[in-house]
Design an enzyme around this catalytic site. Structure first.
Site, PDB file in Angstrom:
ATOM      1  N   GLY A  25      -3.805  35.060 -40.857  1.00  0.00           N
ATOM      2  CA  GLY A  25      -4.958  34.292 -41.296  1.00  0.00           C
ATOM      3  C   GLY A  25      -6.084  35.235 -41.664  1.00  0.00           C
ATOM      4  O   GLY A  25      -7.029  35.431 -40.900  1.00  0.00           O
ATOM      5  N   GLY A  27      -8.732  35.319 -43.373  1.00  0.00           N
ATOM      6  CA  GLY A  27     -10.002  34.816 -43.885  1.00  0.00           C
ATOM      7  C   GLY A  27     -11.149  35.651 -43.358  1.00  0.00           C
ATOM      8  O   GLY A  27     -10.957  36.802 -42.942  1.00  0.00           O
ATOM      9  N   GLY A  30     -10.746  36.453 -39.398  1.00  0.00           N
ATOM     10  CA  GLY A  30      -9.616  37.354 -39.197  1.00  0.00           C
ATOM     11  C   GLY A  30      -9.892  38.741 -39.757  1.00  0.00           C
ATOM     12  O   GLY A  30      -9.584  39.758 -39.131  1.00  0.00           O
ATOM     13  N   ALA A 149     -19.407  35.292 -40.375  1.00  0.00           N
ATOM     14  CA  ALA A 149     -18.951  36.198 -41.429  1.00  0.00           C
ATOM     15  C   ALA A 149     -18.600  35.409 -42.669  1.00  0.00           C
ATOM     16  O   ALA A 149     -18.194  34.247 -42.580  1.00  0.00           O
ATOM     17  CB  ALA A 149     -17.740  37.007 -40.963  1.00  0.00           C
ATOM     18  N   LYS A 205     -17.220  24.223 -27.436  1.00  0.00           N
ATOM     19  CA  LYS A 205     -17.267  24.487 -28.874  1.00  0.00           C
ATOM     20  C   LYS A 205     -16.823  23.254 -29.664  1.00  0.00           C
ATOM     21  O   LYS A 205     -17.420  22.903 -30.690  1.00  0.00           O
ATOM     22  CB  LYS A 205     -16.356  25.684 -29.203  1.00  0.00           C
ATOM     23  CG  LYS A 205     -16.315  26.078 -30.682  1.00  0.00           C
ATOM     24  CD  LYS A 205     -17.617  26.698 -31.121  1.00  0.00           C
ATOM     25  CE  LYS A 205     -17.559  27.169 -32.581  1.00  0.00           C
ATOM     26  NZ  LYS A 205     -16.566  28.235 -32.806  1.00  0.00           N
ATOM     27  N   ASN A 223     -27.188  23.034 -41.674  1.00  0.00           N
ATOM     28  CA  ASN A 223     -27.258  22.555 -40.298  1.00  0.00           C
ATOM     29  C   ASN A 223     -28.652  22.074 -39.925  1.00  0.00           C
ATOM     30  O   ASN A 223     -28.815  21.060 -39.244  1.00  0.00           O
ATOM     31  CB  ASN A 223     -26.832  23.672 -39.338  1.00  0.00           C
ATOM     32  CG  ASN A 223     -25.368  24.019 -39.445  1.00  0.00           C
ATOM     33  OD1 ASN A 223     -24.627  23.435 -40.241  1.00  0.00           O
ATOM     34  ND2 ASN A 223     -24.925  24.982 -38.654  1.00  0.00           N
ATOM     35  N   SER A 276     -18.486  25.447 -41.977  1.00  0.00           N
ATOM     36  CA  SER A 276     -17.214  25.699 -42.656  1.00  0.00           C
ATOM     37  C   SER A 276     -16.631  24.417 -43.226  1.00  0.00           C
ATOM     38  O   SER A 276     -15.981  24.430 -44.270  1.00  0.00           O
ATOM     39  CB  SER A 276     -16.221  26.358 -41.693  1.00  0.00           C
ATOM     40  OG  SER A 276     -15.990  25.520 -40.568  1.00  0.00           O
ATOM     41  N   GLU A 288     -10.765  20.773 -41.280  1.00  0.00           N
ATOM     42  CA  GLU A 288     -10.233  20.774 -39.916  1.00  0.00           C
ATOM     43  C   GLU A 288     -10.680  19.544 -39.128  1.00  0.00           C
ATOM     44  O   GLU A 288     -10.615  19.546 -37.898  1.00  0.00           O
ATOM     45  CB  GLU A 288     -10.666  22.056 -39.203  1.00  0.00           C
ATOM     46  CG  GLU A 288     -10.069  23.304 -39.834  1.00  0.00           C
ATOM     47  CD  GLU A 288     -10.505  24.584 -39.134  1.00  0.00           C
ATOM     48  OE1 GLU A 288      -9.634  25.287 -38.580  1.00  0.00           O
ATOM     49  OE2 GLU A 288     -11.710  24.889 -39.148  1.00  0.00           O
TER      50      GLU A 288
END
Length: 327
Positions: A25, A27, A30, A149, A205, A223, A276, A288
């Site tokens: 992964g 991305g 990672g 990141a 989380k 946000n 994300s 997700e």
């Protein structure tokens, strides 16, 4: 670096210290860990999805770390390969999207053995337990991170926000090894700790993501805008109430204060961030949501608890992106 319990004798370091870390992964997150592992002198190999991605990978990543005083830059040479290679994998960091986890693991299952060590560093909940069940003989750890990141064109990776990461065991094999097997991660210049009860941190989380990410996606906002809009705040409060009712039924601790207060603080502290999930929706990628609010809904249904606000959010997000074709 900090630990929640004393480290046991370093009996497992020798048999893995020279083994490369494979990153499944590649991305932003990672790649970030790959870069810091490489900077620390560890062998790192990225496992890419398909030959096209491998062909376009330059072999280098430019890591940019902005600070108040200056921006530090490193150009790192990293090896990449496809999953079908035969070399055994002893140390694996899984940073795929949550919905891709099992399919991605299946592509490299022939390279894993009972001595393999797996670390899942992903959003959402559910895939970690699936991973532990699928790879019961391996030592499987799960983690959560608030490191920020993102990628820019030209293979540049920006370490945009310093956060903290927590990792802990989620199966018997990992609990037997403890934190010492992950020494190479503790030595990185990242704020990373070990928690033997990592489930609590995963739930924390999950709860915050459930309160923030989906709302930013349906309202197409940063946000911080959630904290400044009364209608959005009311929606956040409803989502938080459902999550807290489920957590109470599961006897799962969250925070020492209301989830809404914590989520509001996080939204304010990350005011300029684009979640994300919002980025996925904007780019017409699968999200997700099924492993965040969807996980909340499934667990609640099992216990006979109504979660209409979380379910409505799952449905709305489902309307904003095409069906997944990535599995």
């Amino acid at each position: 670096m900090h630990y929640t319990q004393p480290l046991p004798p370093n009996q497992h370091r020798a048999n893995r210290a020279d083994e490369p870390w494979y990153i499944l992964g590649a991305g932003a997150i990672g790649s970030l860990w790959a870069c810091y592992l490489s900077l620390a002198g560890h062998q790192v190999r990225l496992i890419l999805r398909d030959p096209v991605k491998l062909q376009h990978f330059s072999g280098q990543i430019r890591l940019s770390t902005p600070t108040r005083a200056q921006t530090r830059e490193h150009t790192l040479s990293l090896q990449a390969e496809l999953a079908h290679q035969r070399a055994p994998i002893q140390r694996l960091l899984v940073t795929t999207k949550s919905y891709d986890t099992l399919a991605a693991i299946d592509t490299i299952s022939h390279r894993l053995s009972g001595s393999s060590l797996i670390v899942s560093l992903q959003n959402g909940m559910g895939q970690q337990q699936q991973l532990a069940d699928r790879l019961a003989e391996c030592a499987v750890y799960a983690g959560t991170t608030t490191e920020g990141a993102y990628r820019t064109p030209g293979q540049q990776l920006v370490h945009a926000g310093r956060g903290e990461s927590w990792i802990g065991p989620i199966n018997a094999a990992a609990r037997a090894l403890g934190p010492t097997a992950l020494d190479s991660l503790w030595q990185l210049p990242l704020q990373t700790g070990y928690d033997d009860n990592i489930l609590n941190r995963l739930w924390q989380k999950l709860a915050i993501n459930a309160a923030i990410n989906g709302l930013t996606a349906i309202h197409n906002c940063q946000n911080g805008e959630l904290a400044n809009n009364p209608a959005y705040l009311e929606q956040m409060q409803q989502l938080c109430g459902e999550v807290e009712r489920l957590a109470a039924a599961l006897k799962q601790p969250l925070f020492d204060r209301p989830l809404f207060d914590v989520a509001l603080q996080v939204a304010t502290a990350t005011a300029s961030n684009y979640s994300s999930m919002l980025q996925d929706v904007r780019n017409q990628r699968h999200t997700e949501i099924d492993f965040i609010n969807g996980y909340i809904c499934r667990q609640a249904k099992r216990l006979g608890i109504d979660t209409p606000y979380n379910q409505a959010l799952v449905n709305r997000i489902g309307d904003l992106h095409p069906p997944s074709t990535e599995n």
